[in-house]
Design a protein around this motif. Structure first.
Motif, mmCIF file in Angstrom:
data_model
loop_
_atom_site.group_PDB
_atom_site.id
_atom_site.type_symbol
_atom_site.label_atom_id
_atom_site.label_comp_id
_atom_site.label_asym_id
_atom_site.label_seq_id
_atom_site.Cartn_x
_atom_site.Cartn_y
_atom_site.Cartn_z
ATOM 1 N N THR A 139 0.827 -1.215 0.000
ATOM 2 C CA THR A 139 0.000 0.000 0.000
ATOM 3 C C THR A 139 0.866 1.272 0.000
ATOM 4 O O THR A 139 0.382 2.358 -0.296
ATOM 5 C CB THR A 139 -0.948 0.040 1.231
ATOM 6 O OG1 THR A 139 -0.142 0.054 2.426
ATOM 7 C CG2 THR A 139 -1.866 -1.171 1.256
ATOM 8 N N CYS A 140 2.144 1.116 0.336
ATOM 9 C CA CYS A 140 3.070 2.266 0.372
ATOM 10 C C CYS A 140 3.762 2.501 -0.974
ATOM 11 O O CYS A 140 4.515 3.472 -1.118
ATOM 12 C CB CYS A 140 4.148 2.053 1.433
ATOM 13 S SG CYS A 140 3.534 1.793 3.101
ATOM 14 N N ALA A 141 3.556 1.606 -1.946
ATOM 15 C CA ALA A 141 4.345 1.633 -3.183
ATOM 16 C C ALA A 141 4.249 2.970 -3.925
ATOM 17 O O ALA A 141 5.267 3.520 -4.369
ATOM 18 C CB ALA A 141 3.920 0.488 -4.105
ATOM 19 N N LEU A 159 12.607 2.513 -9.677
ATOM 20 C CA LEU A 159 11.852 2.772 -8.446
ATOM 21 C C LEU A 159 10.838 3.909 -8.592
ATOM 22 O O LEU A 159 10.000 4.091 -7.721
ATOM 23 C CB LEU A 159 12.809 3.092 -7.293
ATOM 24 C CG LEU A 159 13.462 1.898 -6.605
ATOM 25 C CD1 LEU A 159 14.423 2.372 -5.536
ATOM 26 C CD2 LEU A 159 12.423 0.968 -5.981
ATOM 27 N N HIS A 160 10.935 4.656 -9.697
ATOM 28 C CA HIS A 160 9.945 5.710 -9.948
ATOM 29 C C HIS A 160 8.589 5.104 -10.309
ATOM 30 O O HIS A 160 7.592 5.813 -10.371
ATOM 31 C CB HIS A 160 10.429 6.631 -11.087
ATOM 32 C CG HIS A 160 11.641 7.434 -10.716
ATOM 33 N ND1 HIS A 160 12.304 8.234 -11.615
ATOM 34 C CD2 HIS A 160 12.315 7.569 -9.548
ATOM 35 C CE1 HIS A 160 13.331 8.827 -11.013
ATOM 36 N NE2 HIS A 160 13.351 8.430 -9.760
ATOM 37 N N ASP A 161 8.555 3.798 -10.554
ATOM 38 C CA ASP A 161 7.340 3.087 -10.961
ATOM 39 C C ASP A 161 6.811 2.272 -9.780
ATOM 40 O O ASP A 161 7.472 1.332 -9.331
ATOM 41 C CB ASP A 161 7.687 2.168 -12.142
ATOM 42 C CG ASP A 161 6.510 1.309 -12.577
ATOM 43 O OD1 ASP A 161 5.391 1.487 -12.036
ATOM 44 O OD2 ASP A 161 6.696 0.445 -13.457
ATOM 45 N N PRO A 162 5.613 2.589 -9.266
ATOM 46 C CA PRO A 162 5.053 1.871 -8.112
ATOM 47 C C PRO A 162 4.930 0.363 -8.347
ATOM 48 O O PRO A 162 5.096 -0.428 -7.412
ATOM 49 C CB PRO A 162 3.677 2.502 -7.920
ATOM 50 C CG PRO A 162 3.705 3.794 -8.650
ATOM 51 C CD PRO A 162 4.718 3.670 -9.729
ATOM 52 N N GLU A 163 4.645 -0.036 -9.584
ATOM 53 C CA GLU A 163 4.506 -1.473 -9.879
ATOM 54 C C GLU A 163 5.839 -2.196 -9.681
ATOM 55 O O GLU A 163 5.875 -3.346 -9.251
ATOM 56 C CB GLU A 163 3.988 -1.687 -11.312
ATOM 57 C CG GLU A 163 2.543 -1.262 -11.511
ATOM 58 C CD GLU A 163 1.578 -1.882 -10.486
ATOM 59 O OE1 GLU A 163 1.662 -3.113 -10.279
ATOM 60 O OE2 GLU A 163 0.777 -1.147 -9.888
ATOM 61 N N THR A 168 9.351 -5.790 -6.295
ATOM 62 C CA THR A 168 10.513 -6.067 -5.424
ATOM 63 C C THR A 168 10.051 -6.579 -4.058
ATOM 64 O O THR A 168 10.685 -7.462 -3.486
ATOM 65 C CB THR A 168 11.407 -4.817 -5.240
ATOM 66 O OG1 THR A 168 10.667 -3.792 -4.570
ATOM 67 C CG2 THR A 168 11.936 -4.300 -6.572
ATOM 68 N N MET A 169 8.937 -6.030 -3.558
ATOM 69 C CA MET A 169 8.403 -6.495 -2.267
ATOM 70 C C MET A 169 7.996 -7.965 -2.347
ATOM 71 O O MET A 169 8.290 -8.752 -1.450
ATOM 72 C CB MET A 169 7.209 -5.633 -1.843
ATOM 73 C CG MET A 169 7.585 -4.242 -1.392
ATOM 74 S SD MET A 169 6.110 -3.278 -0.971
ATOM 75 C CE MET A 169 6.871 -1.766 -0.367
ATOM 76 N N LYS A 170 7.332 -8.315 -3.451
ATOM 77 C CA LYS A 170 6.915 -9.723 -3.644
ATOM 78 C C LYS A 170 8.131 -10.646 -3.705
ATOM 79 O O LYS A 170 8.051 -11.809 -3.316
ATOM 80 C CB LYS A 170 6.101 -9.856 -4.935
ATOM 81 C CG LYS A 170 4.696 -9.274 -4.857
ATOM 82 C CD LYS A 170 3.893 -9.637 -6.100
ATOM 83 C CE LYS A 170 2.465 -9.117 -6.013
ATOM 84 N NZ LYS A 170 2.324 -7.765 -6.559
ATOM 85 N N GLU A 171 9.255 -10.118 -4.219
ATOM 86 C CA GLU A 171 10.470 -10.930 -4.364
ATOM 87 C C GLU A 171 11.317 -10.959 -3.090
ATOM 88 O O GLU A 171 12.402 -11.519 -3.076
ATOM 89 C CB GLU A 171 11.305 -10.400 -5.536
ATOM 90 C CG GLU A 171 10.651 -10.679 -6.893
ATOM 91 C CD GLU A 171 11.317 -9.932 -8.045
ATOM 92 O OE1 GLU A 171 12.196 -9.082 -7.775
ATOM 93 O OE2 GLU A 171 10.944 -10.191 -9.202
ATOM 94 N N GLY A 172 10.833 -10.309 -2.028
ATOM 95 C CA GLY A 172 11.507 -10.419 -0.728
ATOM 96 C C GLY A 172 12.267 -9.199 -0.264
ATOM 97 O O GLY A 172 12.896 -9.232 0.803
ATOM 98 N N THR A 173 12.234 -8.093 -1.042
ATOM 99 C CA THR A 173 12.921 -6.875 -0.592
ATOM 100 C C THR A 173 12.153 -6.266 0.585
ATOM 101 O O THR A 173 10.928 -6.144 0.547
ATOM 102 C CB THR A 173 13.046 -5.861 -1.744
ATOM 103 O OG1 THR A 173 13.858 -6.446 -2.766
ATOM 104 C CG2 THR A 173 13.690 -4.565 -1.289
ATOM 105 N N ILE A 174 12.903 -5.899 1.619
ATOM 106 C CA ILE A 174 12.320 -5.311 2.838
ATOM 107 C C ILE A 174 12.452 -3.789 2.755
ATOM 108 O O ILE A 174 13.539 -3.286 2.484
ATOM 109 C CB ILE A 174 13.096 -5.806 4.083
ATOM 110 C CG1 ILE A 174 13.084 -7.331 4.178
ATOM 111 C CG2 ILE A 174 12.582 -5.161 5.351
ATOM 112 C CD1 ILE A 174 14.180 -7.875 5.099
ATOM 113 N N ALA A 188 14.404 3.264 3.194
ATOM 114 C CA ALA A 188 15.531 2.444 2.723
ATOM 115 C C ALA A 188 15.032 1.019 2.598
ATOM 116 O O ALA A 188 13.972 0.668 3.128
ATOM 117 C CB ALA A 188 16.708 2.526 3.681
ATOM 118 N N SER A 189 15.813 0.199 1.884
ATOM 119 C CA SER A 189 15.389 -1.184 1.691
ATOM 120 C C SER A 189 16.570 -2.134 1.835
ATOM 121 O O SER A 189 17.729 -1.712 1.856
ATOM 122 C CB SER A 189 14.757 -1.357 0.301
ATOM 123 O OG SER A 189 15.763 -1.367 -0.700
#
Length: 284
Positions: A139-141, A159-163, A168-174, A188-189
């Motif tokens: 929801t923060c994308a 990263l300028h693209d919310p999708e 990246t979140m789905k792939e495990g980026t925190i 930060a991630s």
């Protein structure tokens, strides 16, 4: 190189390659390999020529250090314990004269020297209560992308693209963020490599007017805690060599300088050198 960035795997009888094709930054990166190192390098160079890359990067194991030197590759940085406890050496080869030229190297050497004189015992207090630290979700994308657009006119990943952020979140980026009056003002991630048990701390951005409270240090410490809970102890970060503030933050968080990647990627407003910083989280 005219297609979008992609990861590909090449498996042949005597070797295996995991390749990141990066047309935006005009480079190819070999993230993993097995088998005959000479054939690996031949294939990597073939790909670089085919895609008209200006720079080839190879994450090499220690035992291949001298053979790669002999092949004309240049060591640029080291990440301690990258491969489940074994060091990774970042080797490069350049394919154009322009990509090998740089006017900032001496200035950046001086900056590293200055940073190593900083006092690491001084710590800023926690920011005012209006600032709220949270782990980001999908929801923060949209808002995260907006932050990166504001801070970085040019960024090496989309990263300028919310999708893309959601992907990246789905792939495990925190991602961890600070909210101020309901808006994300710092983020930060950590890109986690669950196979080799390492993580790159990246995508560090704080809006200018919120930089006086040391928000980034707090976010990075929070991310480190989560990585340790996942059993990941090799943390590294690649910072713009011209950014005194970000390099200073990493030094004060006890990261060690491990080299510089020349003309590595397009970030902020141009092609820039990037400093490598590494921390063993098992020691803290």
């Amino acid at each position: 190189m005219n297609q979008s960035a992609s990861n590909i795997q090449i498996e042949e009888s005597n070797f295996f390659l995991e390749v990141y094709l990066d047309p935006f930054n005009k480079r190819i990166r070999i993230d993993d390999y097995r088998g005959n190192t000479n054939l690996v390098l031949e294939k990597a160079e073939q790909l670089a020529r085919h895609h008209q890359a200006e720079k080839l990067i190879l994450k090499a194991r220690s035992e291949d250090f001298l053979p790669l030197y002999e092949k004309g590759l240049q060591p640029e940085a080291v990440v301690d314990r990258y491969f489940i406890g074994s060091d990774a050496h970042f080797f490069s080869k350049f394919y154009t004269v322009e990509r090998k030229k740089n006017d900032h190297w001496i200035t950046e050497d001086g900056m590293i020297h200055s940073i190593y004189q900083l006092d690491t015992t001084i710590d800023k207090p926690y920011p005012p209560k209006e600032y709220e630290l949270k782990k980001a979700d999908e929801t923060c994308a949209e808002e995260l992308s907006g932050l990166y657009r504001q801070v970085f006119p040019i960024y090496p990943t989309p990263l300028h693209d919310p999708e893309y952020v959601k992907k990246t979140m789905k792939e495990g980026t925190i991602y961890y963020v600070f909210f101020y009056q309901g808006k994300i003002v710092s983020a930060a991630s950590a890109e986690v490599n669950s196979f080799y048990k390492n993580a790159e701390l990246t995508d560090c951005a704080t809006l200018t007017e919120h930089r006086k409270y040391g928000l980034m240090k707090i976010i990075l410490r929070e991310i480190e805690g989560e990585l340790k809970r996942q059993g990941i102890f090799c943390a590294y970060s690649i910072a713009r060599s011209l950014s005194f503030g970000m390099n200073a933050v990493l030094f004060q968080l006890d990261y060690k300088y491990r080299g510089r990647l020349m003309n590595n990627c397009y970030i902020y407003d141009k092609l820039e050198n990037m400093n490598m910083w590494v921390k063993n989280l098992a020691k803290c």
